[in-house]
Design an enzyme around this catalytic site. Structure first.
Site, PDB file in Angstrom:
ATOM      1  N   LYS A   1      29.644 -40.995  22.630  1.00  0.00           N
ATOM      2  CA  LYS A   1      31.065 -41.099  21.873  1.00  0.00           C
ATOM      3  C   LYS A   1      30.837 -41.042  20.468  1.00  0.00           C
ATOM      4  O   LYS A   1      31.735 -40.617  19.577  1.00  0.00           O
ATOM      5  CB  LYS A   1      31.823 -42.446  22.267  1.00  0.00           C
ATOM      6  CG  LYS A   1      33.166 -42.602  21.657  1.00  0.00           C
ATOM      7  CD  LYS A   1      34.074 -41.213  22.211  1.00  0.00           C
ATOM      8  CE  LYS A   1      35.370 -41.756  21.857  1.00  0.00           C
ATOM      9  NZ  LYS A   1      36.314 -40.448  22.233  1.00  0.00           N
TER      10      LYS A   1
ATOM     11  N   SER B   1      34.231 -13.278  11.443  1.00  0.00           N
ATOM     12  CA  SER B   1      34.820 -14.247  12.396  1.00  0.00           C
ATOM     13  C   SER B   1      35.752 -14.558  12.967  1.00  0.00           C
ATOM     14  O   SER B   1      36.413 -13.650  13.771  1.00  0.00           O
ATOM     15  CB  SER B   1      33.996 -15.729  11.467  1.00  0.00           C
ATOM     16  OG  SER B   1      32.513 -15.660  11.183  1.00  0.00           O
TER      17      SER B   1
END
Length: 319
Positions: free
Chosen positions: A179, A127
């Site tokens: 949000k 990764s």
């Protein structure tokens, strides 16, 4: 006679005070010198190598955090140091923060643009750890190394059902509908899921481009390999994700050949900061814990605790 004895006593007392003062001054100076040696940059501690050509060695071990400033500075200084002729990056990491992996990738890419870089992978180079490795001109891994795992994950926990059973409701006051979509106390809406998925896809696309450029591969081929799965070193060399099977010695030999070093010893100088230097009665903390519980258990808890400190999306191999 008593007068002389008193005078002699005063002289002896004065001498003793002077000796004590000298010992105190010496102790303070020694403490200052020891403190300076502990905190001064590693490049100064290795002054013997600074004047002669040498290879810089950087260790990336454990979960990669968001803040990799120390390693960034070490790589930058090594790139500018005329006595540093190459860089050996020793990797043993499952990955970590996308931001940290990206920053190290860019720093190593800038170094590789002017001097050769070789990577040696241990048990793990996956990764984000693979991300930072791809700018190197040569990647070496063990046949059993787990590498690749090209992908990005953004974890989100929804605890709103539990809060509901407890009679607790979340009522955020927001400036926009998206949000609160990262808040675990609020269920993700279909629009929020699409928004967060878009972020993950964009970061994944950046990862693919890094691999394609670093490994000189077609992006379509990289995408075909990038479903998040890890590959052994034996599989990775056949797929073109690494260059050679071997250990750190093989990576050093590649650097020596690239630099035209034919014989004799060639200095290798450590840069950056080693992780986990804690000790217990002189025994390294990690060594002691590994002997008690096993290295796999210790690494699992280290990874879990390190993940708790990461913010944002990660590129990590979890087992």
């Amino acid at each position: 006679m008593p007068v002389n004895n008193d005078a002699e006593k005063r002289v002896m007392l004065s001498l003793q005070r002077r000796r004590l003062l000298r010992w105190r001054i010496g102790a303070v100076c020694s403490f200052i010198v020891a403190l300076f040696l502990c905190v001064m940059p590693s490049s100064l501690r290795h002054a013997s190598h600074a004047k002669s050509p040498h290879i810089a060695r950087l260790v990336i071990d454990g979960v990669i955090g968001n803040d990799v400033s120390v390693q960034e500075r070490a790589i930058c200084h090594a790139a500018k140091d005329p006595s540093v002729t190459g860089l050996l990056v020793v990797v043993n990491s499952p990955g970590g923060a996308v931001t940290g992996g990206e920053r190290l990738h860019d720093a190593i890419a800038q170094f590789a643009a002017v001097k050769p870089v070789a990577v040696s992978m241990g048990a793990l180079g996956a990764s984000a750890a693979y991300m930072l490795s791809v700018p190197a001109q040569h990647i070496v891994a063990l046949p059993s190394t787990l590498t690749g795992s090209i992908g990005v994950i953004m974890e989100h926990y929804d605890v709103s059902p539990l809060l509901g059973r407890l009679g607790v409701a979340s009522a955020p006051i927001m400036s926009g509908a998206m949000k609160d979509q990262g808040d675990m106390t609020v269920p993700i809406s279909p629009e929020g899921h699409e928004m967060l998925q878009g972020i993950v896809h964009d970061l994944f696309d950046q990862f693919v481009v890094m691999v394609a450029q670093g490994r000189h591969m077609d992006q379509a081929k990289v995408r075909a390999l990038a479903d998040g799965r890890p590959y052994t070193g034996h599989q990775a060399v056949a797929l073109g994700l690494i260059d050679e099977l071997g250990n750190e010695y093989a990576a050093r030999m590649w650097l020596r050949h690239r630099l035209g070093i034919t014989g004799g010893k060639y200095p290798v100088s450590e840069i950056g900061v080693r992780r986990d230097q804690r000790s217990f009665f002189g025994i390294p903390y990690k060594t002691m814990m590994s002997s008690l519980f096993g290295e796999a258990v210790v690494r699992h808890f280290e990874t879990a605790s390190a993940l708790d400190t990461l913010d944002g999306p990660v590129a990590i191999l979890s087992w």
